[in-house]
Scaffold this motif. Structure first.
Motif, PDB file in Angstrom:
ATOM      1  N   LEU A  11     -28.578   0.243  -1.584  1.00 19.80           N
ATOM      2  CA  LEU A  11     -29.825   0.404  -0.850  1.00 19.80           C
ATOM      3  C   LEU A  11     -30.352   1.824  -1.039  1.00 19.80           C
ATOM      4  CD1 LEU A  11     -28.478  -2.111   0.612  1.00 19.80           C
ATOM      5  CD2 LEU A  11     -29.777  -1.415   2.624  1.00 19.80           C
ATOM      6  N   ILE A  12     -31.671   1.946  -1.237  1.00 19.10           N
ATOM      7  CA  ILE A  12     -32.320   3.247  -1.402  1.00 19.10           C
ATOM      8  C   ILE A  12     -33.611   3.253  -0.589  1.00 19.10           C
ATOM      9  CG2 ILE A  12     -33.366   4.880  -3.007  1.00 19.10           C
ATOM     10  CD1 ILE A  12     -31.644   3.747  -5.204  1.00 19.10           C
ATOM     11  N   LEU A  13     -33.798   4.319   0.197  1.00 25.15           N
ATOM     12  CA  LEU A  13     -35.040   4.505   0.939  1.00 25.15           C
ATOM     13  C   LEU A  13     -36.010   5.336   0.102  1.00 25.15           C
ATOM     14  CD1 LEU A  13     -33.965   5.311   4.625  1.00 25.15           C
ATOM     15  CD2 LEU A  13     -35.228   3.325   3.823  1.00 25.15           C
ATOM     16  N   HIS A  14     -37.242   4.871  -0.019  1.00 28.81           N
ATOM     17  CA  HIS A  14     -38.280   5.603  -0.738  1.00 28.81           C
ATOM     18  C   HIS A  14     -39.350   6.023   0.265  1.00 28.81           C
ATOM     19  CE1 HIS A  14     -36.677   4.534  -4.692  1.00 28.81           C
ATOM     20  NE2 HIS A  14     -36.521   3.307  -4.229  1.00 28.81           N
ATOM     21  N   ILE A  15     -39.317   7.325   0.643  1.00 27.44           N
ATOM     22  CA  ILE A  15     -40.285   7.862   1.592  1.00 27.44           C
ATOM     23  C   ILE A  15     -41.103   8.925   0.881  1.00 27.44           C
ATOM     24  CG2 ILE A  15     -40.547   9.184   3.733  1.00 27.44           C
ATOM     25  CD1 ILE A  15     -38.168   7.780   4.828  1.00 27.44           C
ATOM     26  N   PRO A  16     -42.434   8.939   1.036  1.00 25.01           N
ATOM     27  CA  PRO A  16     -43.259   9.948   0.351  1.00 25.01           C
ATOM     28  C   PRO A  16     -42.770  11.365   0.645  1.00 25.01           C
ATOM     29  CG  PRO A  16     -44.643   8.268   1.363  1.00 25.01           C
ATOM     30  CD  PRO A  16     -43.244   8.001   1.836  1.00 25.01           C
ATOM     31  N   ASP A  17     -42.768  12.207  -0.408  1.00 25.87           N
ATOM     32  CA  ASP A  17     -42.306  13.582  -0.243  1.00 25.87           C
ATOM     33  C   ASP A  17     -43.277  14.437   0.548  1.00 25.87           C
ATOM     34  OD1 ASP A  17     -40.009  13.091  -1.688  1.00 25.87           O
ATOM     35  OD2 ASP A  17     -40.952  13.609  -3.604  1.00 25.87           O
ATOM     36  N   ASN A  18     -44.520  13.996   0.646  1.00 19.98           N
ATOM     37  CA  ASN A  18     -45.515  14.816   1.318  1.00 19.98           C
ATOM     38  C   ASN A  18     -45.484  14.601   2.826  1.00 19.98           C
ATOM     39  OD1 ASN A  18     -46.422  15.972  -1.085  1.00 19.98           O
ATOM     40  ND2 ASN A  18     -47.827  14.283  -1.469  1.00 19.98           N
ATOM     41  N   GLU A  19     -46.539  14.984   3.479  1.00 17.77           N
ATOM     42  CA  GLU A  19     -46.583  15.030   4.936  1.00 17.77           C
ATOM     43  C   GLU A  19     -46.516  13.639   5.564  1.00 17.77           C
ATOM     44  OE1 GLU A  19     -49.447  17.223   8.266  1.00 17.77           O
ATOM     45  OE2 GLU A  19     -49.968  17.181   6.139  1.00 17.77           O
ATOM     46  N   ASN A  20     -45.743  13.546   6.668  1.00 18.23           N
ATOM     47  CA  ASN A  20     -45.733  12.344   7.503  1.00 18.23           C
ATOM     48  C   ASN A  20     -46.619  12.590   8.725  1.00 18.23           C
ATOM     49  OD1 ASN A  20     -42.434  12.537   6.568  1.00 18.23           O
ATOM     50  ND2 ASN A  20     -43.633  10.746   6.006  1.00 18.23           N
ATOM     51  N   LEU A 144     -35.963  25.482  -3.184  1.00 20.06           N
ATOM     52  CA  LEU A 144     -36.952  25.857  -2.187  1.00 20.06           C
ATOM     53  C   LEU A 144     -38.236  25.099  -2.462  1.00 20.06           C
ATOM     54  CD1 LEU A 144     -36.412  29.740  -2.317  1.00 20.06           C
ATOM     55  CD2 LEU A 144     -35.187  28.064  -0.916  1.00 20.06           C
ATOM     56  N   GLY A 145     -38.992  24.789  -1.393  1.00 24.36           N
ATOM     57  CA  GLY A 145     -40.221  24.037  -1.619  1.00 24.36           C
ATOM     58  C   GLY A 145     -41.163  24.101  -0.442  1.00 24.36           C
ATOM     59  N   ARG A 146     -42.314  23.495  -0.650  1.00 28.66           N
ATOM     60  CA  ARG A 146     -43.365  23.430   0.363  1.00 28.66           C
ATOM     61  C   ARG A 146     -44.066  22.091   0.262  1.00 28.66           C
ATOM     62  NH1 ARG A 146     -48.983  26.579  -0.175  1.00 28.66           N
ATOM     63  NH2 ARG A 146     -49.269  24.748  -1.494  1.00 28.66           N
ATOM     64  N   LEU A 147     -44.596  21.606   1.389  1.00 31.85           N
ATOM     65  CA  LEU A 147     -45.386  20.378   1.366  1.00 31.85           C
ATOM     66  C   LEU A 147     -46.482  20.478   0.314  1.00 31.85           C
ATOM     67  CD1 LEU A 147     -45.961  19.392   5.116  1.00 31.85           C
ATOM     68  CD2 LEU A 147     -44.814  18.035   3.375  1.00 31.85           C
ATOM     69  N   TYR A 148     -46.638  19.423  -0.454  1.00 30.81           N
ATOM     70  CA  TYR A 148     -47.625  19.315  -1.515  1.00 30.81           C
ATOM     71  C   TYR A 148     -47.338  20.276  -2.669  1.00 30.81           C
ATOM     72  CZ  TYR A 148     -50.103  16.714   2.071  1.00 30.81           C
ATOM     73  OH  TYR A 148     -50.434  15.819   3.036  1.00 30.81           O
ATOM     74  N   GLY A 149     -46.278  21.055  -2.552  1.00 30.48           N
ATOM     75  CA  GLY A 149     -45.864  21.895  -3.656  1.00 30.48           C
ATOM     76  C   GLY A 149     -44.613  21.359  -4.305  1.00 30.48           C
ATOM     77  N   GLY A 150     -43.875  20.524  -3.533  1.00 33.24           N
ATOM     78  CA  GLY A 150     -42.694  19.874  -4.069  1.00 33.24           C
ATOM     79  C   GLY A 150     -41.516  20.812  -4.211  1.00 33.24           C
ATOM     80  N   TYR A 151     -40.368  20.211  -4.577  1.00 35.91           N
ATOM     81  CA  TYR A 151     -39.159  20.967  -4.858  1.00 35.91           C
ATOM     82  C   TYR A 151     -38.939  20.986  -6.358  1.00 35.91           C
ATOM     83  CZ  TYR A 151     -37.715  21.138  -0.001  1.00 35.91           C
ATOM     84  OH  TYR A 151     -37.651  21.402   1.333  1.00 35.91           O
ATOM     85  N   SER A 152     -38.533  22.129  -6.869  1.00 39.53           N
ATOM     86  CA  SER A 152     -38.218  22.242  -8.284  1.00 39.53           C
ATOM     87  C   SER A 152     -37.263  23.398  -8.446  1.00 39.53           C
ATOM     88  CB  SER A 152     -39.488  22.465  -9.122  1.00 39.53           C
ATOM     89  OG  SER A 152     -39.970  23.776  -8.927  1.00 39.53           O
ATOM     90  N   SER A 153     -36.777  23.543  -9.666  1.00 42.55           N
ATOM     91  CA  SER A 153     -35.875  24.649  -9.962  1.00 42.55           C
ATOM     92  C   SER A 153     -36.645  25.898 -10.362  1.00 42.55           C
ATOM     93  CB  SER A 153     -34.912  24.248 -11.090  1.00 42.55           C
ATOM     94  OG  SER A 153     -35.642  23.902 -12.260  1.00 42.55           O
ATOM     95  N   SER A 154     -37.981  25.893 -10.219  1.00 41.41           N
ATOM     96  CA  SER A 154     -38.787  27.040 -10.629  1.00 41.41           C
ATOM     97  C   SER A 154     -38.348  28.307  -9.901  1.00 41.41           C
ATOM     98  CB  SER A 154     -40.268  26.764 -10.380  1.00 41.41           C
ATOM     99  OG  SER A 154     -40.721  25.710 -11.182  1.00 41.41           O
ATOM    100  N   THR A 155     -38.094  28.187  -8.622  1.00 42.45           N
ATOM    101  CA  THR A 155     -37.498  29.283  -7.853  1.00 42.45           C
ATOM    102  C   THR A 155     -36.356  28.687  -7.054  1.00 42.45           C
ATOM    103  OG1 THR A 155     -39.588  30.493  -7.708  1.00 42.45           O
ATOM    104  CG2 THR A 155     -37.872  31.074  -6.138  1.00 42.45           C
ATOM    105  N   SER A 156     -35.133  29.012  -7.416  1.00 41.50           N
ATOM    106  CA  SER A 156     -33.968  28.384  -6.805  1.00 41.50           C
ATOM    107  C   SER A 156     -32.743  29.266  -7.018  1.00 41.50           C
ATOM    108  CB  SER A 156     -33.737  26.986  -7.397  1.00 41.50           C
ATOM    109  OG  SER A 156     -33.596  27.076  -8.808  1.00 41.50           O
ATOM    110  N   TRP A 157     -31.696  28.973  -6.234  1.00 39.23           N
ATOM    111  CA  TRP A 157     -30.444  29.715  -6.353  1.00 39.23           C
ATOM    112  C   TRP A 157     -29.350  28.845  -6.951  1.00 39.23           C
ATOM    113  CZ3 TRP A 157     -33.813  32.348  -3.452  1.00 39.23           C
ATOM    114  CH2 TRP A 157     -33.695  33.741  -3.438  1.00 39.23           C
ATOM    115  N   LEU A 158     -28.611  29.438  -7.877  1.00 40.92           N
ATOM    116  CA  LEU A 158     -27.438  28.777  -8.430  1.00 40.92           C
ATOM    117  C   LEU A 158     -26.217  29.185  -7.611  1.00 40.92           C
ATOM    118  CD1 LEU A 158     -29.612  28.943 -10.757  1.00 40.92           C
ATOM    119  CD2 LEU A 158     -27.713  28.781 -12.343  1.00 40.92           C
TER     120      LEU A 158
END
Length: 586
Positions: A11-20, A144-158
């Motif tokens: 089972l997998i839940l698919h919820i929009p990443d943006n604002e609820n 790290l991320g923001r609403l409507y900006g999404g999460y990515s490895s563009s700025t992140s910590w290893l």
């Protein structure tokens, strides 16, 4: 050793990443896959929980063996929260068997305000309004991320590394504990690790998310053993920050990284970063990163890092690193972020320098009979191709320079020395074909009849900052710590008319490389050999001071304004002034 149980269904839940949104009838999608070899009917019941109301709690889905499907779940959200439940599922097999099991599901419903967090089996996430941090417990990668900006490895910590030598222990070790809490209006995620390779040491990775989009990250290292560490403890703080569409303080300049350069770190020498910040506009989300002025950032092939010497730690000692600060979508302009990073107001806004800088006559548009064309590639350049320098008025032949990959890997500098004889007879070297480019890189295509008032001699020379010269005909390159330079002396001279004494010229520099194509045009105004005449007159009852050299004239009146009110070039006025009555015009 043990046997990992396999669930009858996935089972997998698919919820929009943006604002609820609260109080609004909404939907999410449940995906289900029959992991059995036979047909079955799956009955799924959504548990009741404070904060969410389901229009329908029970669903029946019939699937063939191995089949996948999705179905819609309607709900109304009463508040933002972390949804973590065990969903009861009953599988009715075609063969008559019945299998009951519970499936753990985690997701988050978030909006633009409030602090919420939650921890699942493989991750932990925390949010403060639209900003958040997400920790992968398997790899200890912090996104790290923001609403409507999404999460990515563009700025992140290893994962962090302790040493020396530095250990990769935390690349696979899950945190021993995770704490999420709030301090005022700041949300804090703290992951704690008891180290095996460094017995007696405990490391904590701490991420603080503010509601204004400022995020700080730092480490704490504590000696929980009974003995002082035998050696100094080192910590390598490794992170990613994509430089795409960015600005970096480099060699005392502010280098613009546009689409022709990309954000690859191997283009840049971290030793030449001259201030404590980096900024990227990115595709959707401007991001800035800053650090303590005493620390020196270092670049690897695809990541950045700081190395901290924490010294020897006695029992009970706890050492904290200085925080690295991230601004997500807070500053839309790099000047503003620079002030934030330097913690001071800057009245004069500096200008940007392209990663390939071209200057004529050291930036002075008024040139004499000789001047330089300087080409500076700030990157650790590995490209090949050619550079062509041209005169719009055809005062000198095209100069072509072949580019070879820079062996020194520390930038490239080319200087073109140009001399123009403003007087004399027209004289073209008989050995030069005006329609052919020679192997030495001397371009032709110059129409001597275009200029019939003098002659000009053109001399091109190249030199490195260290003074080394290279014979371009031999195809050799000379490199030094200051970069790579090429040298080509054609041994030919061209005499043309002195149209420079009357008209400005447009110097065009064309780059044609295996990476990008780029051109730059710069205007040059040649100084007149005539004397400057000055006079005092009266115009419209105002005292007027005039200076002219036959080509340009300027006027000022102390009775009208403290600045110029007239600028004429070839008797054409370029100022729109309200003279003699002061007004809103310049």
């Amino acid at each position: 050793m043990g046997i990992l149980p396999a669930y009858p269904a996935r089972l997998i839940l698919h919820i929009p990443d943006n604002e609820n949104y609260t109080g609004v009838r909404s939907e999410f999608i449940m995906g289900i896959e029959n992991k059995l070899d036979e047909d079955a009917v799956f009955e799924i019941e959504m548990p009741e929980m404070d904060g969410i109301r389901f229009e329908q709690r029970r669903y029946k889905i019939e699937l063939k063996g191995g089949e996948r499907s999705t179905f819609q779940i309607l709900y109304t959200l009463d508040k933002y929260f972390y949804y973590s439940v065990h969903i009861p599922v009953t599988a009715y097999l075609k063969s008559g068997g019945i299998i009951r099991f519970n499936k753990k599901m985690n997701t988050i419903f978030r909006g633009r305000d409030g602090i919420i967090w939650g921890e699942g089996e493989n991750s932990c996430e925390i949010y403060n309004g639209p900003y958040g941090a997400w920790l992968d417990k398997q790899s200890n990668w912090l996104l790290l991320g923001r609403l409507y900006g999404g999460y990515s490895s563009s700025t992140s910590w290893l994962f962090p590394k302790l040493g020396k030598p530095f250990s990769s222990e935390l690349s696979k070790k899950k945190p021993d504990s995770i704490q999420c809490y709030s301090e005022g209006d700041t949300a804090v995620l703290k992951a704690v690790y008891n180290l095996e390779y460094f017995k007696g040491l405990q490391l904590a990775s701490i991420c603080e998310v503010c509601s204004n989009g400022i995020i700080q990250h730092y480490y704490e290292v504590k000696n929980i053993g009974n003995n002082e560490t035998a050696e100094d403890v080192w910590l390598c703080d490794t992170f990613r920050h994509d430089l795409d569409k960015g600005v970096i303080p480099y060699e005392g300049k502010f280098i613009e990284i546009d689409d022709t350069a990309g954000g690859a770190l191997n283009y840049w020498n971290s030793e030449k970063i001259t201030e404590n910040w980096l900024f990227s506009y990115g595709e959707k989300l401007p991001r800035g990163i800053s650090w303590d002025k005493e620390e020196k950032i270092k670049f690897d092939n695809w990541c950045m890092f700081f190395e901290y010497n924490l010294g020897k730690l006695p029992p009970g000692a706890c050492v904290k690193t200085k925080p690295v600060t991230i601004a997500l979508g807070v500053f839309n302009d790099w000047h503003d972020f620079r002030e934030f990073a330097l913690k001071k107001t800057i009245d004069v806004k500096p200008v940007l320098t392209n990663h390939i800088s071209v200057s004529v006559n050291d930036g002075n548009p008024f040139a004499g009979s000789s001047f330089k064309v300087n080409v500076k590639d700030y990157k650790n350049s590995c490209m090949s191709g050619e550079i062509v320098v041209r005169s719009g008025c055809k005062l000198f032949r095209d100069q072509v320079r072949k580019l070879e990959p820079a062996s020194a890997g520390d930038g490239r500098k080319l200087d073109f020395d140009i001399s123009i004889n403003m007087g004399g007879n027209v004289d073209v070297d008989a050995d030069v074909d005006a329609g052919v480019n020679t192997d030495a890189g001397i371009g032709a295509g110059i129409d001597v009849n275009d200029c019939a008032k003098g002659n000009s001699n053109v001399d091109f020379n190249n030199s490195t900052e260290s003074g080394a010269n290279v014979d371009a005909d031999a195809g050799a390159n000379t490199s030094s710590s200051s970069g790579i330079s090429l040298s080509s002396n054609s041994g030919t001279s061209l005499s043309t008319s002195n149209c420079a004494s009357v008209n400005p010229d447009i110097i065009q520099v064309d780059f044609d490389t295996d990476v990008f194509v780029f051109n730059k045009k710069i205007a040059v105004f040649f100084k007149s050999h005539g004397d400057v005449q000055t006079e005092k007159t009266t115009e419209d009852s105002c005292n007027v001071l005039t200076a002219h050299n036959g080509l340009l004239s300027i006027k000022a009146s102390p009775d009208f304004s403290h600045s110029l009110y007239s600028l004429k070039y070839k008797d054409n006025e370029w100022f729109d002034s309200s003279f003699p009555v002061p007004g809103i015009k310049a």
